[in-house]
Structure formats: structure tokens, C-alpha cells
Scaffold this motif. Structure first.
Motif, PDB file in Angstrom:
ATOM      1  N   ILE A 111       0.847  -1.205   0.000  1.00 27.90           N
ATOM      2  CA  ILE A 111       0.000   0.000   0.000  1.00 27.90           C
ATOM      3  C   ILE A 111       0.878   1.248   0.000  1.00 27.90           C
ATOM      4  O   ILE A 111       0.602   2.223  -0.703  1.00 27.90           O
ATOM      5  CB  ILE A 111      -0.933  -0.004   1.232  1.00 27.90           C
ATOM      6  N   MET A 112       1.954   1.208   0.786  1.00 32.62           N
ATOM      7  CA  MET A 112       2.884   2.334   0.845  1.00 32.62           C
ATOM      8  C   MET A 112       3.530   2.564  -0.528  1.00 32.62           C
ATOM      9  O   MET A 112       3.634   3.713  -0.994  1.00 32.62           O
ATOM     10  CB  MET A 112       3.975   2.065   1.889  1.00 32.62           C
ATOM     11  N   VAL A 113       3.945   1.477  -1.190  1.00 34.79           N
ATOM     12  CA  VAL A 113       4.555   1.587  -2.513  1.00 34.79           C
ATOM     13  C   VAL A 113       3.566   2.211  -3.496  1.00 34.79           C
ATOM     14  O   VAL A 113       3.906   3.108  -4.276  1.00 34.79           O
ATOM     15  CB  VAL A 113       5.014   0.203  -3.017  1.00 34.79           C
ATOM     16  N   TRP A 114       2.314   1.754  -3.451  1.00 33.28           N
ATOM     17  CA  TRP A 114       1.270   2.309  -4.313  1.00 33.28           C
ATOM     18  C   TRP A 114       1.075   3.801  -4.039  1.00 33.28           C
ATOM     19  O   TRP A 114       0.971   4.609  -4.973  1.00 33.28           O
ATOM     20  CB  TRP A 114      -0.038   1.545  -4.074  1.00 33.28           C
ATOM     21  N   GLY A 115       1.046   4.181  -2.776  1.00 30.82           N
ATOM     22  CA  GLY A 115       0.830   5.579  -2.415  1.00 30.82           C
ATOM     23  C   GLY A 115       1.951   6.480  -2.882  1.00 30.82           C
ATOM     24  O   GLY A 115       1.712   7.561  -3.435  1.00 30.82           O
ATOM     25  N   VAL A 116       3.198   6.030  -2.680  1.00 29.96           N
ATOM     26  CA  VAL A 116       4.359   6.832  -3.085  1.00 29.96           C
ATOM     27  C   VAL A 116       4.446   6.922  -4.607  1.00 29.96           C
ATOM     28  O   VAL A 116       4.723   7.984  -5.171  1.00 29.96           O
ATOM     29  CB  VAL A 116       5.658   6.235  -2.500  1.00 29.96           C
ATOM     30  N   ALA A 117       4.193   5.789  -5.272  1.00 25.99           N
ATOM     31  CA  ALA A 117       4.385   5.730  -6.722  1.00 25.99           C
ATOM     32  C   ALA A 117       3.289   6.426  -7.512  1.00 25.99           C
ATOM     33  O   ALA A 117       3.550   6.991  -8.574  1.00 25.99           O
ATOM     34  CB  ALA A 117       4.490   4.266  -7.170  1.00 25.99           C
ATOM     35  N   SER A 118       2.038   6.405  -6.994  1.00 29.61           N
ATOM     36  CA  SER A 118       0.937   6.909  -7.821  1.00 29.61           C
ATOM     37  C   SER A 118       0.051   7.968  -7.164  1.00 29.61           C
ATOM     38  O   SER A 118      -0.745   8.608  -7.845  1.00 29.61           O
ATOM     39  CB  SER A 118       0.043   5.739  -8.268  1.00 29.61           C
ATOM     40  N   GLN A 119       0.194   8.154  -5.842  1.00 31.31           N
ATOM     41  CA  GLN A 119      -0.701   9.081  -5.155  1.00 31.31           C
ATOM     42  C   GLN A 119       0.024  10.270  -4.514  1.00 31.31           C
ATOM     43  O   GLN A 119      -0.554  10.985  -3.698  1.00 31.31           O
ATOM     44  CB  GLN A 119      -1.486   8.330  -4.064  1.00 31.31           C
ATOM     45  N   ASP A 120       1.296  10.443  -4.846  1.00 32.37           N
ATOM     46  CA  ASP A 120       2.099  11.559  -4.319  1.00 32.37           C
ATOM     47  C   ASP A 120       2.188  11.539  -2.795  1.00 32.37           C
ATOM     48  O   ASP A 120       2.254  12.582  -2.147  1.00 32.37           O
ATOM     49  CB  ASP A 120       1.526  12.916  -4.778  1.00 32.37           C
ATOM     50  N   TRP A 121       2.202  10.348  -2.213  1.00 32.73           N
ATOM     51  CA  TRP A 121       2.388  10.252  -0.764  1.00 32.73           C
ATOM     52  C   TRP A 121       3.802  10.635  -0.396  1.00 32.73           C
ATOM     53  O   TRP A 121       4.738  10.463  -1.168  1.00 32.73           O
ATOM     54  CB  TRP A 121       2.128   8.827  -0.287  1.00 32.73           C
ATOM     55  N   TRP A 122       3.954  11.158   0.812  1.00 35.32           N
ATOM     56  CA  TRP A 122       5.281  11.370   1.369  1.00 35.32           C
ATOM     57  C   TRP A 122       5.242  10.884   2.813  1.00 35.32           C
ATOM     58  O   TRP A 122       4.361  10.112   3.190  1.00 35.32           O
ATOM     59  CB  TRP A 122       5.710  12.828   1.219  1.00 35.32           C
ATOM     60  N   PHE A 123       6.152  11.314   3.651  1.00 35.04           N
ATOM     61  CA  PHE A 123       6.282  10.677   4.958  1.00 35.04           C
ATOM     62  C   PHE A 123       5.078  10.918   5.863  1.00 35.04           C
ATOM     63  O   PHE A 123       4.771  10.091   6.717  1.00 35.04           O
ATOM     64  CB  PHE A 123       7.581  11.139   5.627  1.00 35.04           C
ATOM     65  N   GLY A 124       4.385  12.024   5.695  1.00 35.51           N
ATOM     66  CA  GLY A 124       3.188  12.255   6.492  1.00 35.51           C
ATOM     67  C   GLY A 124       2.132  11.195   6.232  1.00 35.51           C
ATOM     68  O   GLY A 124       1.582  10.594   7.174  1.00 35.51           O
ATOM     69  N   GLU A 125       1.854  10.928   4.955  1.00 31.48           N
ATOM     70  CA  GLU A 125       0.874   9.905   4.598  1.00 31.48           C
ATOM     71  C   GLU A 125       1.339   8.510   4.999  1.00 31.48           C
ATOM     72  O   GLU A 125       0.531   7.686   5.472  1.00 31.48           O
ATOM     73  CB  GLU A 125       0.604   9.936   3.089  1.00 31.48           C
ATOM     74  N   MET A 126       2.637   8.237   4.832  1.00 32.29           N
ATOM     75  CA  MET A 126       3.151   6.927   5.225  1.00 32.29           C
ATOM     76  C   MET A 126       3.042   6.728   6.732  1.00 32.29           C
ATOM     77  O   MET A 126       2.717   5.628   7.210  1.00 32.29           O
ATOM     78  CB  MET A 126       4.606   6.779   4.756  1.00 32.29           C
ATOM     79  N   ALA A 127       3.319   7.789   7.493  1.00 32.95           N
ATOM     80  CA  ALA A 127       3.185   7.706   8.949  1.00 32.95           C
ATOM     81  C   ALA A 127       1.731   7.438   9.327  1.00 32.95           C
ATOM     82  O   ALA A 127       1.442   6.631  10.231  1.00 32.95           O
ATOM     83  CB  ALA A 127       3.681   8.993   9.600  1.00 32.95           C
ATOM     84  N   GLY A 128       0.789   8.099   8.638  1.00 30.67           N
ATOM     85  CA  GLY A 128      -0.632   7.871   8.899  1.00 30.67           C
ATOM     86  C   GLY A 128      -1.030   6.434   8.619  1.00 30.67           C
ATOM     87  O   GLY A 128      -1.800   5.824   9.389  1.00 30.67           O
ATOM     88  N   LEU A 129      -0.512   5.871   7.519  1.00 29.41           N
ATOM     89  CA  LEU A 129      -0.789   4.475   7.180  1.00 29.41           C
ATOM     90  C   LEU A 129      -0.343   3.543   8.298  1.00 29.41           C
ATOM     91  O   LEU A 129      -1.100   2.665   8.747  1.00 29.41           O
ATOM     92  CB  LEU A 129      -0.081   4.111   5.870  1.00 29.41           C
ATOM     93  N   PHE A 130       0.890   3.740   8.775  1.00 28.45           N
ATOM     94  CA  PHE A 130       1.413   2.828   9.799  1.00 28.45           C
ATOM     95  C   PHE A 130       0.812   3.095  11.176  1.00 28.45           C
ATOM     96  O   PHE A 130       0.782   2.201  12.022  1.00 28.45           O
ATOM     97  CB  PHE A 130       2.938   2.886   9.824  1.00 28.45           C
TER      98      PHE A 130
END
Length: 506
Positions: A313-332
């Protein structure tokens, strides 16, 4: 003579000390290296360009292809409009010396503080990971997983190294996998250690895998794509050659790791970090007893599925949804809440376990902040542009045969001072790429030389991720250098040969 005290054995300084030594050296450089700057061009969404000169004064210009052509910025306007270029771009031919900006004692003291403030998003991400790892350890889930995987891979343990290194290399090559790998060490280190390997092999499989992937990037948007856009070409130019380089370089890394792993497996005393074996084993295998492991019940299986499922999910977010560390932190964080529910731990015990797990990574996050402080000193000292100006002067009108190789060397040096791949790309490509035209080579070769040179330095640069990684695994920097420098030399020669072939063919 008998009462004379024994001479204390030299111990290599900690990661923090190494970083502060580098910080002092960079402060000194701000007194020695002349300050200078290029004018910067930024795109504003209202359809204008902002040009900022060396004194900070700004002027507004129409955002048109004609404006770019007049300033010799060889890029397509649409790359600014669609957000491909979202950082200020150096304008060729505008470098000027400016008043020296030496950084004093107060700047030295404040740099780590500012670095910490500048990397809060990364720190939150890492601390939440630490909390999750604490929860999973508390429930015995990792022990159960290690035991199950060890039985499955009996006699084929190196296959796991191949799989991990290959996957991280693909991640590094496609979406710039880097800081995200910090989550993998607590999961994979115990498996490597229980298989009879040492921690160096674990770092090599994870960190070097991602590093070699990032160095030989194929479609990484934070390096190859943004560098190609800044050079005024499509990232597809040179792609086939870079894929070949990635495959061959990954094979070289795996062979190098295998030769070392075989020696360690044969005799643990061959390990570069043998004297730290007990300490590292206690850290990652504490409480693990292969003969007395908790069973892999449905709760533990589900917790691992939830945790590991967050990575795609993190890979998908970074690669296609412009996620950065804030979004990744929210995911985890969401993962942490689910794991607390599944763990069966009481509220107070669960919170305490999460906080203790996060506390274990305080040293790691502080190192990330201090490393950023070094970059802040460089920027405030106004010497990054000067180094780029000198570098471009070296290769201008250079012999075609050695042009790309010398560029790779220069980008390695620049990569030490500017560890951000996207930052170096937007700063250097408008200056360096047009130099390819003067020696009649493809600009794609300049992009490749940039990526290979910058990536090579990431094997060892203290301003990158390696010191945070070593701190997490409890390995000193000198031991890592002893392991990786021969490989770094091999990869450098390989890359130089490949660039030479590339220059001849294209």
C-alpha cells in the motif's frame, strides 16, 4: 612496569560523533570555498515564472517556452505546468560570486536543531514503525515467524538474501526506496542472524539492495525522471541501457555478498564485526529460543499480514498518489491501532509497549536530523553552487571519450554535499546537460552519469541514510567501510566501463 596501565584500545567513534566531525569540516569549508550562486527560476501556478537573483530580489516573467529559450533553460514548458519540475531551477550562465557567508559557532549549534525540525515528518514515520515493532515483538509474533521461516529455508538461507536484495533493488530503481527500508531491519535481521549470518549481510541485503537500485534507477521519479525533465529529454532515452546496468550491477552485489556470507557461515570469526556478535545477537534475538517458540496462531498470522500488507500500500501511495512521509506515517499509525486490537494486550500495556518500541529508535531519528543539519550549513554557506560551477568548468569542451566518466566522478563528489537526488538533479541538469552538446554526446548520458555518480556516493556518505542504518543495527561506520569499499571500487569500475560503452554506441 607491571603496574603500568594497559593502553586503551582505540574504538571508532559513534555515528553521532562522525556526523559532528563532518559538520565541523563543512563549517570550515564555508570559510575556504568562495560563496556564489546561480539565479533561480520557479514556476507559479498562476502562469508566471519567478526569477530570483543572487541578492534575493525577485522579478516576474511570463511562463512561456520563449522565456525558457531566452534564458537557455532547455526544458519543455509543460514539465513546469504538470508539476514534473517543482523545485527552483538554476539558470545557466548566471553564476556570480557573492559575499562570503561563513557559518559561525551559533550556526554550528543550531544546524542539528534546524535539521531535526526539517525532518520531523521522517522522524514521526520512523518512531511509529518502532512502536509497531515493539508491539509485534511483545506478542512473540516475530519469534514465531522466524522459526517458521527458518524451517522453510533450511539449507537455502542465502535464497532469502537474494530475494530481499532483488526486491529492494527493484524498489530503489522504480520509486526511490530508501528511508522506508528502516522498517525491514527488525523483521529481517533476526532471520539472517538465526541462519548463521552476521548483521553486515543483513545491511548489505537491505541497504545495498536499495542503494544499487537507486544508483541504477530505471523509472525512479525522484532521480531519473526529474533529471531527464531538467535536461530537456524523455526519461525513456537511455532506459534500455540503464536496465542492463541494473541487472548486471545487482548480480555483482549478490556475488560479493555471497562470497562474504560463505566465509562467515564457514567460520563466524571471519565476520568483520565478530567482536560485536554477542551484543547484536542479544539486541535482535533477545528471548528467541528455537526450541521453545510460541505457536503461529491466527492472531500472530493476522498481525504479520496486516503489518506486511502495509508495504505494498505504501509503494502504491508513493508511486501513484504523491504520498510522502506524512501519509506513510498515517498508514502505519492505522496499522499500529489494528495490531493493538489484535494483540490482546491491555490498554496500559499496549501503550507502554508502543512507546518503548518508539524510544528504541530515538537515536536513529536524531541521526537523520543531524545529517540534515550538514546540508543546512552547506546551503546557508552558499557553497553548493560554487562547487557545481567549478565542476561544470572542468568538463566543458572535454574529450568525448572521458566526458561521461569524469562527469560521474564529479557527480559523486557533488552527491556528498547534496545527498538529495531530486535536489541535485534540478540544480545541476540545466547547467551540466547542455555541456553534452559541446562534445556531441547524448544528454541521456549526462543523466546516467549523474545518477550513477550520485548513487555511488550513497554507499558511504554520512549525510545520507547509512549512519542511521548502522545506528539501528549497532554496527560502527569503520566496519561498514571495511566491508563496502572494495565493492564500491568494483561498482565504480563497472559503471565507468558501461559509460564508456554507452558513449561509443550513442
Amino acid at each position: 612496569m607491571g603496574n603500568r596501565k594497559k593502553k586503551k584500545k582505540f574504538e571508532f567513534p559513534s555515528a553521532f560523533t562522525v556526523l559532528f566531525i563532518v559538520l565541523i569540516l563543512v563549517v570550515v569549508l564555508t570559510y575556504i570555498v568562495p560563496a556564489g550562486a546561480y539565479e533561480r527560476l520557479s514556476y507559479v501556478e498562476d502562469g508566471t515564472f519567478i526569477v530570483e537573483d543572487q541578492s534575493g530580489e525577485q522579478s516576474v516573467m511570463p511562463a512561456s517556452q520563449e522565456t525558457l529559450d531566452d534564458m537557455n533553460v532547455i526544458m519543455d514548458l509543460e514539465k513546469f505546468e504538470d508539476g514534473s519540475i517543482n523545485k527552483p531551477v538554476a539558470i545557466p550562465g548566471t553564476y556570480e560570486s557573492i559575499e562570503q557567508q561563513p557559518q559561525g559557532i551559533l550556526d554550528f549549534i543550531m544546524a542539528p536543531v534546524d535539521g531535526v525540525l526539517d525532518t520531523v515528518d521522517i522522524m514521526v514515520f520512523v518512531l511509529i514503525l518502532g512502536g509497531i515493532i515493539g508491539l509485534i515483538n511483545k506478542t512473540g509474533t516475530f519469534d514465531a515467524g522466524i522459526s517458521a521461516l527458518s524451517k522453510k529455508t533450511q539449507g537455502k538461507q542465502f535464497l532469502l538474501v537474494i530475494v530481499v536484495a532483488t526486491l529492494t533493488a527493484i524498489g530503489g530503481s522504480t520509486f526511490g526506496l530508501a528511508e522506508e527500508t528502516i522498517a525491514l531491519y527488525p523483521i529481517l535481521l533476526p532471520i539472517f542472524l538465526s541462519a548463521g549470518y552476521d548483521a553486515i549481510i543483513g545491511i548489505a541485503a537491505i541497504y545495498l539492495g536499495a542503494a544499487i537500485g537507486a544508483m541504477f534507477s530505471t523509472v525512479n521519479p525522484f532521480s531519473i525522471v526529474i533529471a531527464s525533465d531538467a535536461a530537456g529529454i524523455s526519461f525513456k532515452e537511455g532506459l534500455t541501457f540503464r536496465i542492463i546496468g541494473l541487472v548486471l550491477a545487482t548480480a555483482i552485489v549478490l556475488i560479493y555478498i555471497y562470497r562474504y556470507a560463505r566465509k562467515v557461515k564457514k567460520d563466524p570469526k571471519n565476520s568483520i564485526i565478530y567482536e560485536a556478535k554477542d551484543r547484536i545477537d542479544n539486541k535482535f534475538l533477545e528471548g528467541y529460543d528455537p526450541d521453545n517458540v510460541v505457536k503461529f496462531n491466527w492472531q500472530r498470522v493476522l498481525m504479520l499480514v496486516v503489518f506486511l500488507g502495509a508495504f505494498p500500500i505504501m509503494v502504491w501511495g508513493v508511486a501513484s498518489q504523491d504520498w510522502w512521509f506524512g501519509e506513510m506515517a498515517g498508514l502505519f499509525l492505522a496499522v499500529a491501532l489494528i495490531i493493538i486490537f489484535l494483540s490482546g494486550l491491555g490498554e496500559k500495556e499496549a501503550v507502554a509497549t508502543f512507546l518503548n518500541g518508539a524510544a528504541d529508535l530515538i537515536g536513529v531519528v536524531l541521526i537523520i536530523g543531524v545529517a540534515r543539519g550538514i546540508n543546512i550549513i552547506m546551503d546557508n554557506g552558499m557553497i553548493s553552487d560554487t562547487l557545481l560551477f567549478y565542476a561544470s568548468g572542468i568538463i566543458e569542451n572535454m574529450n568525448k571519450g572521458i566526458f561521461a566518466v569524469v562527469q560521474m566522478i564529479l557527480f559523486s563528489i557533488l552527491g556528498f554535499f547534496i545527498p538529495s537526488s531530486s535536489g541535485l538533479a534540478t540544480l545541476s541538469m540545466p547547467i551540466m546537460a547542455p555541456l553534452a552538446d559541446t562534445v556531441n554526446v547524448s544528454r541521456a548520458i549526462v543523466v546516467t552519469a549523474y545518477n550513477w555518480g550520485h548513487g555511488l556516493m550513497q554507499f558511504i556518505t554520512p549525510t545520507g541514510l547509512i549512519l542511521a542504518t548502522l545506528e539501528m543495527v549497532d554496527v560502527t561506520y569503520d566496519k561498514w567501510l571495511k566491508f563496502v569499499l572494495p565493492l564500491m571500487g568494483i561498482i565504480a569500475v563497472f559503471a565507468a566501463i558501461m559509460l564508456g560503452i554507452n558513449t561509443l554506441l550513442f
